[in-house]
Design a protein around this motif. Structure first.
Motif, PDB file in Angstrom:
ATOM      1  N   ALA A 127      -9.309  -7.869 -15.358  1.00 17.75           N
ATOM      2  CA  ALA A 127      -9.222  -7.301 -14.016  1.00 17.75           C
ATOM      3  C   ALA A 127      -9.641  -5.841 -14.015  1.00 17.75           C
ATOM      4  CB  ALA A 127      -7.805  -7.426 -13.465  1.00 17.75           C
ATOM      5  N   ILE A 128     -10.241  -5.434 -12.913  1.00 15.76           N
ATOM      6  CA  ILE A 128     -10.360  -4.027 -12.564  1.00 15.76           C
ATOM      7  C   ILE A 128      -9.531  -3.865 -11.293  1.00 15.76           C
ATOM      8  CG2 ILE A 128     -12.606  -4.421 -11.384  1.00 15.76           C
ATOM      9  CD1 ILE A 128     -11.494  -1.184 -13.206  1.00 15.76           C
ATOM     10  N   LEU A 129      -8.469  -3.102 -11.391  1.00 13.68           N
ATOM     11  CA  LEU A 129      -7.478  -3.018 -10.311  1.00 13.68           C
ATOM     12  C   LEU A 129      -7.147  -1.544 -10.051  1.00 13.68           C
ATOM     13  CD1 LEU A 129      -5.489  -4.809  -8.503  1.00 13.68           C
ATOM     14  CD2 LEU A 129      -3.775  -4.148 -10.200  1.00 13.68           C
ATOM     15  N   CYS A 130      -7.913  -0.930  -9.161  1.00 12.22           N
ATOM     16  CA  CYS A 130      -7.708   0.486  -8.857  1.00 12.22           C
ATOM     17  C   CYS A 130      -6.690   0.709  -7.747  1.00 12.22           C
ATOM     18  CB  CYS A 130      -9.035   1.125  -8.461  1.00 12.22           C
ATOM     19  SG  CYS A 130     -10.231   1.207  -9.804  1.00 12.22           S
ATOM     20  N   PHE A 131      -6.516  -0.282  -6.875  1.00  7.75           N
ATOM     21  CA  PHE A 131      -5.664  -0.093  -5.708  1.00  7.75           C
ATOM     22  C   PHE A 131      -4.526  -1.122  -5.669  1.00  7.75           C
ATOM     23  CE2 PHE A 131      -9.878   1.268  -3.517  1.00  7.75           C
ATOM     24  CZ  PHE A 131      -9.857   2.477  -4.188  1.00  7.75           C
ATOM     25  N   PRO A 132      -3.648  -1.119  -6.672  1.00  4.29           N
ATOM     26  CA  PRO A 132      -2.543  -2.084  -6.667  1.00  4.29           C
ATOM     27  C   PRO A 132      -1.544  -1.766  -5.564  1.00  4.29           C
ATOM     28  CG  PRO A 132      -2.217  -0.475  -8.402  1.00  4.29           C
ATOM     29  CD  PRO A 132      -3.579  -0.195  -7.823  1.00  4.29           C
ATOM     30  N   ALA A 133      -1.123  -2.780  -4.840  1.00  4.06           N
ATOM     31  CA  ALA A 133      -0.107  -2.627  -3.799  1.00  4.06           C
ATOM     32  C   ALA A 133       1.256  -2.931  -4.416  1.00  4.06           C
ATOM     33  CB  ALA A 133      -0.391  -3.552  -2.618  1.00  4.06           C
ATOM     34  N   SER A 134       1.753  -1.943  -5.162  1.00  3.00           N
ATOM     35  CA  SER A 134       3.108  -2.002  -5.719  1.00  3.00           C
ATOM     36  C   SER A 134       3.275  -3.058  -6.808  1.00  3.00           C
ATOM     37  CB  SER A 134       4.138  -2.212  -4.596  1.00  3.00           C
ATOM     38  OG  SER A 134       4.018  -1.187  -3.625  1.00  3.00           O
ATOM     39  N   TRP A 135       2.303  -3.138  -7.716  1.00  2.00           N
ATOM     40  CA  TRP A 135       2.467  -3.931  -8.932  1.00  2.00           C
ATOM     41  C   TRP A 135       1.631  -3.301 -10.034  1.00  2.00           C
ATOM     42  CZ3 TRP A 135      -1.675  -7.218 -10.802  1.00  2.00           C
ATOM     43  CH2 TRP A 135      -2.777  -7.356  -9.926  1.00  2.00           C
ATOM     44  N   ARG A 136       1.914  -3.703 -11.264  1.00  2.00           N
ATOM     45  CA  ARG A 136       1.234  -3.126 -12.413  1.00  2.00           C
ATOM     46  C   ARG A 136       0.407  -4.174 -13.127  1.00  2.00           C
ATOM     47  NH1 ARG A 136       5.784   0.755 -15.335  1.00  2.00           N
ATOM     48  NH2 ARG A 136       5.760   2.417 -13.763  1.00  2.00           N
ATOM     49  N   ASP A 186       3.212   6.123   3.094  1.00  2.00           N
ATOM     50  CA  ASP A 186       2.126   6.989   2.651  1.00  2.00           C
ATOM     51  C   ASP A 186       0.878   6.147   2.446  1.00  2.00           C
ATOM     52  OD1 ASP A 186       1.657   6.415  -0.388  1.00  2.00           O
ATOM     53  OD2 ASP A 186       3.828   6.507  -0.161  1.00  2.00           O
ATOM     54  N   ALA A 187      -0.259   6.825   2.401  1.00  2.00           N
ATOM     55  CA  ALA A 187      -1.556   6.142   2.393  1.00  2.00           C
ATOM     56  C   ALA A 187      -2.162   6.026   1.006  1.00  2.00           C
ATOM     57  CB  ALA A 187      -2.526   6.878   3.317  1.00  2.00           C
ATOM     58  N   GLN A 188      -1.435   6.395  -0.034  1.00  2.00           N
ATOM     59  CA  GLN A 188      -1.973   6.365  -1.393  1.00  2.00           C
ATOM     60  C   GLN A 188      -2.470   4.963  -1.744  1.00  2.00           C
ATOM     61  OE1 GLN A 188      -3.618   7.089  -4.328  1.00  2.00           O
ATOM     62  NE2 GLN A 188      -2.309   8.907  -4.214  1.00  2.00           N
ATOM     63  N   LEU A 189      -3.715   4.869  -2.212  1.00  2.00           N
ATOM     64  CA  LEU A 189      -4.282   3.578  -2.588  1.00  2.00           C
ATOM     65  C   LEU A 189      -3.783   3.103  -3.944  1.00  2.00           C
ATOM     66  CD1 LEU A 189      -7.916   4.189  -1.316  1.00  2.00           C
ATOM     67  CD2 LEU A 189      -6.456   2.279  -0.611  1.00  2.00           C
ATOM     68  N   PHE A 190      -3.638   4.018  -4.878  1.00  2.00           N
ATOM     69  CA  PHE A 190      -3.156   3.663  -6.217  1.00  2.00           C
ATOM     70  C   PHE A 190      -1.637   3.737  -6.209  1.00  2.00           C
ATOM     71  CE2 PHE A 190      -2.070   4.985 -10.645  1.00  2.00           C
ATOM     72  CZ  PHE A 190      -2.500   3.837 -11.299  1.00  2.00           C
ATOM     73  N   GLN A 191      -0.998   2.568  -6.022  1.00  2.00           N
ATOM     74  CA  GLN A 191       0.451   2.518  -5.914  1.00  2.00           C
ATOM     75  C   GLN A 191       1.038   1.461  -6.856  1.00  2.00           C
ATOM     76  OE1 GLN A 191       2.859   3.282  -2.710  1.00  2.00           O
ATOM     77  NE2 GLN A 191       1.294   3.953  -1.294  1.00  2.00           N
ATOM     78  N   GLN A 196      10.429  -4.163 -12.671  1.00  2.00           N
ATOM     79  CA  GLN A 196      11.807  -3.755 -12.916  1.00  2.00           C
ATOM     80  C   GLN A 196      12.312  -2.786 -11.848  1.00  2.00           C
ATOM     81  OE1 GLN A 196      13.366  -5.347 -15.282  1.00  2.00           O
ATOM     82  NE2 GLN A 196      11.458  -6.314 -15.990  1.00  2.00           N
ATOM     83  N   ASN A 197      11.404  -2.187 -11.132  1.00  2.00           N
ATOM     84  CA  ASN A 197      11.787  -1.231 -10.085  1.00  2.00           C
ATOM     85  C   ASN A 197      10.861  -1.419  -8.889  1.00  2.00           C
ATOM     86  OD1 ASN A 197      13.094   0.915  -8.809  1.00  2.00           O
ATOM     87  ND2 ASN A 197      11.666   2.418  -9.677  1.00  2.00           N
ATOM     88  N   PRO A 198      10.966  -2.571  -8.220  1.00  2.00           N
ATOM     89  CA  PRO A 198      10.004  -2.892  -7.160  1.00  2.00           C
ATOM     90  C   PRO A 198      10.168  -1.994  -5.937  1.00  2.00           C
ATOM     91  CG  PRO A 198      11.789  -4.489  -7.184  1.00  2.00           C
ATOM     92  CD  PRO A 198      11.977  -3.618  -8.388  1.00  2.00           C
ATOM     93  N   ARG A 199       9.051  -1.854  -5.215  1.00  2.00           N
ATOM     94  CA  ARG A 199       9.095  -1.120  -3.957  1.00  2.00           C
ATOM     95  C   ARG A 199       9.930  -1.882  -2.946  1.00  2.00           C
ATOM     96  NH1 ARG A 199       6.270  -0.549   1.205  1.00  2.00           N
ATOM     97  NH2 ARG A 199       5.456  -2.666   0.927  1.00  2.00           N
TER      98      ARG A 199
END
Length: 248
Positions: A127-136, A186-191, A196-199
């Motif tokens: 994967a190339i994942l620059c803009f994760p929506a609250s996952w790693r 917030d508008a941050q794309l890289f999140q 273990q500590n979900p949004r």
């Protein structure tokens, strides 16, 4: 904070779309460019340069599918340009087939995940994942679909079976798509955030931004891998209100 916003979105993100919420797409609209292309692409390049271990992962078994994907993107998005690509923002990108995901990062706005069938399940092998929506990415890499979606409340065993059947049935040249709608302050794309500590999931309320992912599924004809692509839109709520209530 790096604020990059779109002014428009090519679908209604507020229409109820329960899992899996899949619709047919076409190769012509599989990849998309929008008004945030220049800014998102510059940010993607910066993330890849500064945080490669967080935005890129690839097992050796994903190399051939990633190379196949690169050729498809060159054909679909760049009219078959082969060795050097001239991007719409004027930047020249050298095509490096030995590093296909890095090259892809610099060609399209979409994040791209490669899933390959291992025994009875599809596994995230690259994967190339620059803009994760609250996952790693590190927590999902080399894991099967069920494990990838653990702790996602609507993704129960019934949905898991349906999604695996869906992956098994995807046909080449017949992509599928769905979307989600997420509310952020917030508008941050890289999140990235850890399992273990979900949004904390929030509803519309007083959120400042709508984040919506246009997600597509596509079968690569030769490797038979499935590509899960994510095009991320972030709109200010004020702009969303204007779209919902256009002036007379």
């Amino acid at each position: 904070m790096n604020i990059i916003l779109q002014e428009n979105i090519p679908y209604d993100p507020l229409v109820h779309n329960p899992l899996p919420g899949i619709k047919p797409a076409s190769m012509e609209d599989w990849l998309q460019r929008d008004d945030a292309f220049d800014a998102q692409m510059a940010y993607r390049s910066r993330l890849l340069a500064e945080r490669p271990g967080e935005v890129l992962a690839m097992d050796q078994m994903a190399l051939a599918p990633a190379q196949e994907l690169l050729e498809l993107v060159l054909e679909q998005a760049y009219n078959g340009q082969s060795e050097r690509v001239y991007r719409p923002d004027g930047l020249k990108i050298d095509v490096d087939r030995s590093r296909p995901l890095e090259t892809l990062c610099n060609l399209v706005q979409e994040d791209l995940c490669i899933l390959q069938k291992v025994e009875n399940e599809h596994v995230l092998t690259g994967a190339i994942l620059c803009f994760p929506a609250s996952w790693r990415l590190s927590e999902k890499f080399m894991r099967p679909l069920v494990a990838i979606h653990e702790r996602i409340a609507p993704y129960d065993s019934n949905v898991a079976r349906r999604v695996q059947r869906l992956f098994d049935g995807i046909q080449a040249d017949r992509p599928l798509w769905r979307f989600n709608a997420l509310w952020y302050d917030d508008a941050q794309l890289f999140q990235p955030s850890s399992i273990q500590n979900p949004r904390k999931v929030r509803d519309r309320g007083n959120a400042k931004y709508l984040r919506s992912e246009r997600q597509t599924l596509l079968r690569l004809p030769n490797s038979r891998a499935v590509v899960f692509s994510i095009h991320t839109y972030v709109l200010a709520v004020e702009r969303l209100l204007e779209m919902e209530n256009p002036a007379d």
